[in-house]
Design a protein around this motif. Structure first.
Motif, mmCIF file in Angstrom:
data_model
loop_
_atom_site.group_PDB
_atom_site.id
_atom_site.type_symbol
_atom_site.label_atom_id
_atom_site.label_comp_id
_atom_site.label_asym_id
_atom_site.label_seq_id
_atom_site.Cartn_x
_atom_site.Cartn_y
_atom_site.Cartn_z
ATOM 1 N N ALA A 203 0.852 -1.197 0.000
ATOM 2 C CA ALA A 203 0.000 0.000 0.000
ATOM 3 C C ALA A 203 0.885 1.243 0.000
ATOM 4 N N GLN A 204 0.585 2.182 -0.880
ATOM 5 C CA GLN A 204 1.406 3.390 -0.970
ATOM 6 C C GLN A 204 1.086 4.362 0.152
ATOM 7 N N GLN A 205 -0.189 4.449 0.531
ATOM 8 C CA GLN A 205 -0.608 5.394 1.559
ATOM 9 C C GLN A 205 -1.418 4.657 2.618
ATOM 10 N N VAL A 206 -0.948 4.713 3.856
ATOM 11 C CA VAL A 206 -1.645 4.098 4.984
ATOM 12 C C VAL A 206 -1.952 5.200 5.987
ATOM 13 N N ILE A 207 -3.228 5.357 6.293
ATOM 14 C CA ILE A 207 -3.698 6.388 7.217
ATOM 15 C C ILE A 207 -4.241 5.685 8.461
ATOM 16 N N GLY A 208 -3.781 6.088 9.628
ATOM 17 C CA GLY A 208 -4.230 5.480 10.879
ATOM 18 C C GLY A 208 -5.048 6.460 11.693
ATOM 19 N N VAL A 209 -6.226 6.029 12.147
ATOM 20 C CA VAL A 209 -7.158 6.914 12.850
ATOM 21 C C VAL A 209 -7.362 6.420 14.275
ATOM 22 N N ASP A 210 -7.164 7.305 15.240
ATOM 23 C CA ASP A 210 -7.384 6.965 16.645
ATOM 24 C C ASP A 210 -7.482 8.268 17.424
ATOM 25 N N LEU A 211 -7.738 8.156 18.735
ATOM 26 C CA LEU A 211 -7.771 9.360 19.564
ATOM 27 C C LEU A 211 -6.787 9.299 20.723
ATOM 28 N N VAL A 212 -5.976 8.229 20.779
ATOM 29 C CA VAL A 212 -4.986 8.081 21.848
ATOM 30 C C VAL A 212 -3.622 8.486 21.315
ATOM 31 N N PRO A 213 -2.993 9.504 21.897
ATOM 32 C CA PRO A 213 -1.725 10.012 21.352
ATOM 33 C C PRO A 213 -0.643 8.946 21.201
ATOM 34 N N GLU A 214 -0.514 8.046 22.190
ATOM 35 C CA GLU A 214 0.537 7.023 22.114
ATOM 36 C C GLU A 214 0.316 6.090 20.926
ATOM 37 N N ARG A 215 -0.927 5.780 20.633
ATOM 38 C CA ARG A 215 -1.223 4.891 19.506
ATOM 39 C C ARG A 215 -0.921 5.581 18.173
ATOM 40 N N LEU A 216 -1.288 6.841 18.073
ATOM 41 C CA LEU A 216 -0.999 7.590 16.856
ATOM 42 C C LEU A 216 0.510 7.712 16.643
ATOM 43 N N ALA A 217 1.242 7.950 17.725
ATOM 44 C CA ALA A 217 2.695 8.096 17.618
ATOM 45 C C ALA A 217 3.352 6.786 17.201
ATOM 46 N N LEU A 218 2.886 5.656 17.748
ATOM 47 C CA LEU A 218 3.468 4.367 17.381
ATOM 48 C C LEU A 218 3.225 4.070 15.908
ATOM 49 N N ALA A 219 2.037 4.337 15.422
ATOM 50 C CA ALA A 219 1.748 4.094 14.011
ATOM 51 C C ALA A 219 2.646 4.961 13.126
ATOM 52 N N ALA A 220 2.847 6.205 13.527
ATOM 53 C CA ALA A 220 3.671 7.117 12.731
ATOM 54 C C ALA A 220 5.102 6.605 12.600
ATOM 55 N N LYS A 221 5.607 5.908 13.623
ATOM 56 C CA LYS A 221 6.965 5.349 13.561
ATOM 57 C C LYS A 221 7.115 4.354 12.424
ATOM 58 N N TYR A 222 6.009 3.768 11.979
ATOM 59 C CA TYR A 222 6.044 2.773 10.918
ATOM 60 C C TYR A 222 5.530 3.326 9.595
ATOM 61 N N GLY A 223 5.663 4.650 9.408
ATOM 62 C CA GLY A 223 5.344 5.251 8.124
ATOM 63 C C GLY A 223 3.877 5.498 7.871
ATOM 64 N N VAL A 224 3.070 5.467 8.927
ATOM 65 C CA VAL A 224 1.629 5.682 8.801
ATOM 66 C C VAL A 224 1.320 7.165 8.990
ATOM 67 N N THR A 225 0.395 7.685 8.212
ATOM 68 C CA THR A 225 -0.068 9.064 8.398
ATOM 69 C C THR A 225 -1.129 9.073 9.492
ATOM 70 N N PRO A 226 -0.850 9.680 10.652
ATOM 71 C CA PRO A 226 -1.820 9.632 11.749
ATOM 72 C C PRO A 226 -2.902 10.696 11.600
ATOM 73 N N VAL A 227 -4.126 10.316 11.925
ATOM 74 C CA VAL A 227 -5.246 11.259 11.947
ATOM 75 C C VAL A 227 -5.921 11.134 13.311
ATOM 76 N N ASP A 228 -5.930 12.221 14.038
ATOM 77 C CA ASP A 228 -6.545 12.250 15.370
ATOM 78 C C ASP A 228 -8.055 12.386 15.205
ATOM 79 N N LEU A 229 -8.778 11.474 15.826
ATOM 80 C CA LEU A 229 -10.242 11.470 15.737
ATOM 81 C C LEU A 229 -10.840 12.786 16.232
ATOM 82 N N ASN A 230 -10.087 13.501 17.065
ATOM 83 C CA ASN A 230 -10.597 14.747 17.647
ATOM 84 C C ASN A 230 -10.192 15.982 16.856
ATOM 85 N N GLU A 231 -9.614 15.816 15.671
ATOM 86 C CA GLU A 231 -9.203 16.980 14.888
ATOM 87 C C GLU A 231 -10.402 17.878 14.567
#
Length: 394
Positions: A203-231
């Motif tokens: 997959a060229q683009q992987v977007i990860g959606v959650d509202l827990v900062p630690e989970r978003l940060a962990l996904a970002a370490k693996y090349g995922v674009t994080p999206v905060d549910l509370n944006e």
């Protein structure tokens, strides 16, 4: 032996229970060395108590060392190191031959109208004692247990029981086109691994959606674009901006029945908890309502002609579905319990090699003794102390 047992809503206890014994020639006994706590275990901890009895042993993500085997078990022997799939499947029926081990006809729980029996998971799925214990009886052990090599730590292999095949199936079912995009809703253990598998498979683009900062940060370490549910911009609009205004080719819902932002569903689930167990069970079976915020957002988010893959567990019988939107957008929808053994040949080389491309060895955020399991459940459910994946050590 010591085992983690269920006693009520948010009430699990480590107790002494009888040691398991060989009952059938296809059984094996393993000494558990590691067992994970799954997000599905939290459904038992919270909303599915009407289908479980006090004293039932929990857990469906175990691995360990073979202690004893029945007469018909020949591919493993005492002393072997094995991972045990959460599906209990025979390997030779019509459904297993189709790669649908979660529908195994030998272990189907027909009186409840359900698929294959599962370890440690309610009367609906056979009420088989689970693996958050010192020892485990493994039914259908002539087929199920997966031998793994000595040497690497348990955390390299234990996820073969559930997390890895569940994520692999979710990505496969999502049908992400080559070089395409996928949004993963929920960055718990399954969602995190879905992101890693999707990237590994191209997959060229992987977007990860959650509202827990630690989970978003962990996904970002693996090349995922994080999206905060509370944006403030809103999840759907944010993801569309990232995908040329169309939405992603695929969406994976790794949340399930207890999604945030579903007040009516939460009230219905909470009220059911106050009913007598037989009444609550009937209500859930015939009129259960899930908290569907994640699925509804997935339907709104995916591009027209796209695919939604459900790996989060749903159990409602009267869930309202936006059929007009599903039809109008020409959405494909796939779902189901993971067929663990179907995917093992694809995954095993990735966890037995030297490079650990899916990051299994550092995936667990917490490793705790079995005696501390009640506190670990509470921590995991409340998302405290950065808990994303918890492993228990008997």
């Amino acid at each position: 032996m010591k085992a983690l047992t269920w006693h009520g809503k948010r009430d699990v206890r480590v107790e002494t229970v009888p040691d398991p014994e060989i009952r059938e020639p296809t059984d094996a006994i393993i000494r558990v060395t590691t067992s994970g706590i799954c997000g599905s275990d939290l459904h038992l901890y919270e909303v599915l108590g009407s289908f479980i009895d006090p004293g039932d042993v929990l857990g469906h993500e175990p691995m360990g060392v073979v202690e004893e085997v029945g007469a018909e078990v020949t591919h493993i022997k005492p002393g072997d190191r094995v991972v045990v799939p959460f599906n209990i499947s025979c390997g030779h029926c019509f459904m297993c031959d189709q790669g649908l081990q979660s529908q195994c006809e030998t272990t189907q729980v027909r009186d409840k109208g359900k698929g294959a029996a599962l370890l440690g998971y309610t009367k609906l799925y056979g009420q088989v004692p689970g693996g958050q214990a010192e020892y485990l009886r493994v039914p259908q052990a002539h087929y199920g247990p997966i031998p793994v090599p000595e040497g690497p730590p348990d955390e390299r292999f234990v996820y073969l029981s559930d997390v890895l095949p569940t994520a692999w199936q979710a990505v496969s079912y999502a049908d992400i086109p080559a070089g395409g995009s996928v949004a993963v809703f929920g960055l718990g253990p399954i969602g995190q691994m879905c992101c890693r598998v999707a990237r590994h498979l191209g997959a060229q683009q992987v977007i990860g959606v959650d509202l827990v900062p630690e989970r978003l940060a962990l996904a970002a370490k693996y090349g995922v674009t994080p999206v905060d549910l509370n944006e403030p911009a809103g999840t759907v609009d944010t993801i569309r901006q990232l995908t040329d205004g169309r939405g992603p080719d695929s969406v994976i819902d790794a949340v399930g029945m207890e999604a945030h932002g579903s007040p009516v569903g939460k009230i219905a689930q909470d009220l059911t908890g106050f009913l007598p167990k037989p009444v609550a069970a009937k209500m859930t079976e015939k009129a259960g309502i899930d908290r569907m915020a994640a699925l509804l957002t997935a339907i709104e988010t995916v591009r027209r002609g796209g695919t939604i893959s459900l790996s989060g567990v749903y159990g409602g019988m009267v869930d309202p579905m936006p059929m007009m939107e599903l039809f109008d957008k020409q959405i494909q929808l796939r779902m189901g319990q993971a067929n663990v053994r179907r995917w093992i040949d694809d995954i095993l080389p990735l966890v037995t090699g030297d490079d650990d491309p899916l990051g299994t060895e550092d995936f667990a955020t917490h490793q705790v003794p079995l005696d501390d399991a009640p506190r670990a459940y509470e921590m995991f459910q409340k998302k405290q102390n950065g808990a994303i994946k918890v492993l228990l050590r008997p």
